[in-house]
Each structure stands twice: as C-alpha cells, then as structure tokens.
Design a protein around this motif. Structure first.
Motif, PDB file in Angstrom:
ATOM      1  N   TRP A   1      58.349 -20.777  23.554  1.00 47.86           N
ATOM      2  CA  TRP A   1      57.097 -20.025  23.665  1.00 47.86           C
ATOM      3  C   TRP A   1      57.380 -18.525  23.711  1.00 47.86           C
ATOM      4  CZ3 TRP A   1      55.835 -16.780  27.710  1.00 47.86           C
ATOM      5  CH2 TRP A   1      54.564 -16.208  27.643  1.00 47.86           C
ATOM      6  N   ARG A   2      58.380 -18.122  24.514  1.00 49.48           N
ATOM      7  CA  ARG A   2      58.712 -16.702  24.645  1.00 49.48           C
ATOM      8  C   ARG A   2      59.165 -16.121  23.302  1.00 49.48           C
ATOM      9  NH1 ARG A   2      63.714 -14.028  27.957  1.00 49.48           N
ATOM     10  NH2 ARG A   2      64.833 -15.203  26.375  1.00 49.48           N
ATOM     11  N   GLU A   3      59.968 -16.863  22.565  1.00 46.19           N
ATOM     12  CA  GLU A   3      60.431 -16.389  21.257  1.00 46.19           C
ATOM     13  C   GLU A   3      59.255 -16.225  20.290  1.00 46.19           C
ATOM     14  OE1 GLU A   3      63.496 -15.316  20.463  1.00 46.19           O
ATOM     15  OE2 GLU A   3      63.978 -15.672  22.565  1.00 46.19           O
ATOM     16  N   GLU A   4      58.367 -17.198  20.264  1.00 51.82           N
ATOM     17  CA  GLU A   4      57.189 -17.123  19.394  1.00 51.82           C
ATOM     18  C   GLU A   4      56.292 -15.951  19.788  1.00 51.82           C
ATOM     19  OE1 GLU A   4      55.283 -20.941  19.619  1.00 51.82           O
ATOM     20  OE2 GLU A   4      57.062 -21.961  18.861  1.00 51.82           O
ATOM     21  N   GLN A   5      56.076 -15.786  21.078  1.00 49.28           N
ATOM     22  CA  GLN A   5      55.239 -14.693  21.575  1.00 49.28           C
ATOM     23  C   GLN A   5      55.852 -13.345  21.212  1.00 49.28           C
ATOM     24  OE1 GLN A   5      52.330 -15.627  23.089  1.00 49.28           O
ATOM     25  NE2 GLN A   5      51.754 -13.503  22.935  1.00 49.28           N
TER      26      GLN A   5
ATOM     27  N   ARG B   1      57.860 -12.668  18.721  1.00 48.51           N
ATOM     28  CA  ARG B   1      57.713 -12.479  17.272  1.00 48.51           C
ATOM     29  C   ARG B   1      56.306 -11.991  16.924  1.00 48.51           C
ATOM     30  NH1 ARG B   1      61.320 -16.468  16.331  1.00 48.51           N
ATOM     31  NH2 ARG B   1      59.847 -18.133  16.709  1.00 48.51           N
ATOM     32  N   ARG B   2      55.298 -12.644  17.520  1.00 45.87           N
ATOM     33  CA  ARG B   2      53.904 -12.255  17.253  1.00 45.87           C
ATOM     34  C   ARG B   2      53.623 -10.813  17.660  1.00 45.87           C
ATOM     35  NH1 ARG B   2      50.903 -17.329  19.737  1.00 45.87           N
ATOM     36  NH2 ARG B   2      53.007 -17.839  20.119  1.00 45.87           N
ATOM     37  N   GLU B   3      54.233 -10.391  18.751  1.00 47.16           N
ATOM     38  CA  GLU B   3      53.970  -9.056  19.279  1.00 47.16           C
ATOM     39  C   GLU B   3      54.948  -8.005  18.776  1.00 47.16           C
ATOM     40  OE1 GLU B   3      53.235  -8.880  23.512  1.00 47.16           O
ATOM     41  OE2 GLU B   3      52.636 -10.976  23.506  1.00 47.16           O
ATOM     42  N   GLY B   4      55.955  -8.425  18.030  1.00 50.19           N
ATOM     43  CA  GLY B   4      56.954  -7.490  17.540  1.00 50.19           C
ATOM     44  C   GLY B   4      57.802  -6.897  18.648  1.00 50.19           C
TER      45      GLY B   4
ATOM     46  N   SER C   1      62.450 -10.459  23.024  1.00 48.16           N
ATOM     47  CA  SER C   1      61.981 -11.564  23.860  1.00 48.16           C
ATOM     48  C   SER C   1      62.016 -11.242  25.352  1.00 48.16           C
ATOM     49  CB  SER C   1      62.766 -12.841  23.576  1.00 48.16           C
ATOM     50  OG  SER C   1      64.130 -12.642  23.789  1.00 48.16           O
TER      51      SER C   1
ATOM     52  N   LYS D   1      48.063 -11.409  30.569  1.00 48.60           N
ATOM     53  CA  LYS D   1      48.383 -11.640  29.169  1.00 48.60           C
ATOM     54  C   LYS D   1      48.943 -13.040  28.904  1.00 48.60           C
ATOM     55  CE  LYS D   1      50.330  -8.975  25.415  1.00 48.60           C
ATOM     56  NZ  LYS D   1      51.082  -7.770  25.087  1.00 48.60           N
ATOM     57  N   TYR D   2      49.784 -13.546  29.804  1.00 50.61           N
ATOM     58  CA  TYR D   2      50.525 -14.774  29.535  1.00 50.61           C
ATOM     59  C   TYR D   2      50.264 -15.917  30.511  1.00 50.61           C
ATOM     60  CZ  TYR D   2      53.362 -11.364  26.922  1.00 50.61           C
ATOM     61  OH  TYR D   2      53.800 -10.381  26.089  1.00 50.61           O
TER      62      TYR D   2
END
Length: 91
Positions: free
Chosen positions: A10-14, A16-19, A22, A57-58
């Motif tokens: 989840w952290r890696e995906e988040q 990536r989405r936020e640029g 991690s 946010k999370y």
C-alpha cells in the motif's frame, strides 16, 4: 506476515501515486508499529507514533487494511462502524 506485506505494498502504491519517496508516506518504524498494535479504531491508530499528522490523509486506508487482517485472523469485527461497509466479510 500478511499485514506487514499489505502495508508495504500500500505504501509503495501510495508513494507512486503521489510522486513521493515511500518513507515520506510512512516510515518503516511506523509500519512496524501498526503491525504490532493492530489498531481497530481511529483512537487506537492515533496512538501509533508517526500517524498523528498523517491520519487525515491515510488513516481510513490503514484501518481498512488492519481490519482486513483482523477479520482474516479471527473473524473479529472492527470497532469503527464507518469501515464495516468497505470490507467484504466473505471467506
């Protein structure tokens, strides 16, 4: 452990989405603390070091991941009723 792996993914995906890097989403220490605490409510999650500024946010996503782990482990319901609709209780 399933939850630890899910939180890292989840952290890696988040990130990536936020640029972001991690660790700027959540630190490894915070992820480990979440796994150790298994928080079932906003109040419990806010007790985890490193979450207070990030909860807005999370927080809901983290609680959903933890709740999924808790339900998989022992069928226990989560304490935050707003999350019950977001989680499938199918085997």
């Amino acid at each position: 452990m399933y939850l630890q792996r899910k939180l890292w993914q989840w952290r890696e995906e988040q990130a990536r989405r936020e640029g972001l890097e991690s660790f700027k989403v959540l630190s490894k220490a915070t992820l480990d603390a979440i796994v150790a605490a298994l928080p079932k409510s906003k109040e419990e999650l806010l007790q985890v070091k490193g979450i207070k500024k990030k909860y807005q946010k999370y927080g809901q996503a983290i609680l959903a991941l933890v709740a999924e782990e808790v339900i998989l482990d022992d069928g226990e319901e989560i304490q935050d009723p707003s999350l019950n609709d977001e989680i499938s209780h199918e085997p």
